[in-house]
Motif scaffolding. Structure first.
Motif, PDB file in Angstrom:
ATOM      1  N   MET A 112       0.794  -1.367   0.066  1.00 56.20           N
ATOM      2  CA  MET A 112      -0.097   0.059  -0.002  1.00 56.20           C
ATOM      3  C   MET A 112       0.775   1.126  -0.053  1.00 56.20           C
ATOM      4  O   MET A 112       0.517   2.133  -0.405  1.00 56.20           O
ATOM      5  N   PRO A 113       1.994   1.310   0.720  1.00 53.06           N
ATOM      6  CA  PRO A 113       2.763   2.710   0.767  1.00 53.06           C
ATOM      7  C   PRO A 113       3.340   2.931  -0.746  1.00 53.06           C
ATOM      8  O   PRO A 113       3.551   4.055  -0.959  1.00 53.06           O
ATOM      9  N   GLN A 114       3.472   2.094  -1.506  1.00 50.88           N
ATOM     10  CA  GLN A 114       3.857   2.205  -2.964  1.00 50.88           C
ATOM     11  C   GLN A 114       2.873   2.603  -3.961  1.00 50.88           C
ATOM     12  O   GLN A 114       2.966   2.998  -4.953  1.00 50.88           O
ATOM     13  N   LEU A 115       1.597   2.821  -3.284  1.00 51.97           N
ATOM     14  CA  LEU A 115       0.546   3.076  -4.342  1.00 51.97           C
ATOM     15  C   LEU A 115      -0.043   4.343  -3.758  1.00 51.97           C
ATOM     16  O   LEU A 115       0.277   4.977  -2.752  1.00 51.97           O
ATOM     17  N   GLU A 116      -0.472   5.399  -4.701  1.00 51.29           N
ATOM     18  CA  GLU A 116      -1.086   6.555  -4.560  1.00 51.29           C
ATOM     19  C   GLU A 116      -2.423   6.182  -4.256  1.00 51.29           C
ATOM     20  O   GLU A 116      -3.492   5.972  -4.879  1.00 51.29           O
ATOM     21  N   LYS A 117      -2.747   6.962  -3.029  1.00 56.08           N
ATOM     22  CA  LYS A 117      -4.415   7.088  -2.483  1.00 56.08           C
ATOM     23  C   LYS A 117      -5.073   8.138  -3.223  1.00 56.08           C
ATOM     24  O   LYS A 117      -4.764   9.177  -3.538  1.00 56.08           O
ATOM     25  N   ARG A 118      -6.323   7.444  -3.924  1.00 63.03           N
ATOM     26  CA  ARG A 118      -7.149   8.419  -4.804  1.00 63.03           C
ATOM     27  C   ARG A 118      -8.436   8.749  -4.057  1.00 63.03           C
ATOM     28  O   ARG A 118      -9.036   9.646  -4.355  1.00 63.03           O
ATOM     29  N   TYR A 119      -9.020   7.808  -2.995  1.00 61.03           N
ATOM     30  CA  TYR A 119     -10.162   7.994  -2.317  1.00 61.03           C
ATOM     31  C   TYR A 119     -10.236   7.163  -1.070  1.00 61.03           C
ATOM     32  O   TYR A 119      -9.484   6.106  -0.800  1.00 61.03           O
TER      33      TYR A 119
END
Length: 173
Positions: A112-119
């Protein structure tokens, strides 16, 4: 049944290519709004992009396998905490975490920290996988070419058969 407004908001945020992988793992969910009955995950019907599902069906303590392996590979990559690059290589462009349903999350906290939170709200967290999803696009293109080729071959045989029948009509005496 009334679905939370978050489903609509998540769907609106998915604005780029790539399949959607969903956590917790598995295809069946128990939501607070669905009562005590386990239901099929509504994500494939609510979201604009393809949602990867393993097709595994639990029956009386056993599991019936689904078709294909890409959805299983994507789910395993998340559950094992693989890299964002691995997800993109599998054609995953989005990860949806359905927070209000129980189920396995595995080591996805490493991914998860490698991903961009969008919502994010109390029910959902939607993440964008960085980079271009590769495999899904290549697979879709290959399937499209196969389908078009098969239809052209079918049309050629149909029209060719009709032409041959018209040209070589048996002569009645």
């Amino acid at each position: 049944m009334h679905y939370p407004l978050g489903w609509q908001r998540v769907a609106e945020k998915i604005d780029a290519p790539g399949d959607v992988a969903v956590l917790p793992g598995g295809m069946f969910r128990r939501f607070p709004y669905s009562g005590k009955v386990a239901v099929l995950d509504p994500a494939p019907r609510m979201l604009p992009n393809d949602v990867l599902q393993t097709g595994r069906l639990p029956v009386r303590g056993l599991t019936v396998s689904g078709e294909g392996t890409r959805a299983v590979d994507a789910e395993n990559a998340l559950l094992h905490g693989d890299s964002a690059r691995r997800l993109a290589d599998l054609g995953v462009g989005w990860v949806l975490v359905e927070r209000s349903t129980p189920g396995p999350l595995g080591d996805s906290v490493k991914t998860m920290p490698q991903l961009e939170k969008r919502y994010e709200d109390e029910n959902f967290a939607l993440y964008r996988v960085p980079g271009e999803p590769t495999r899904a696009t290549e697979t879709l293109r290959a399937h499209r070419i196969i389908a078009i080729t098969a239809h052209l071959l079918w049309a050629t045989l149909l029209i060719g058969g009709l032409l041959v029948a018209a040209i070589y009509r048996p002569i009645r005496r």
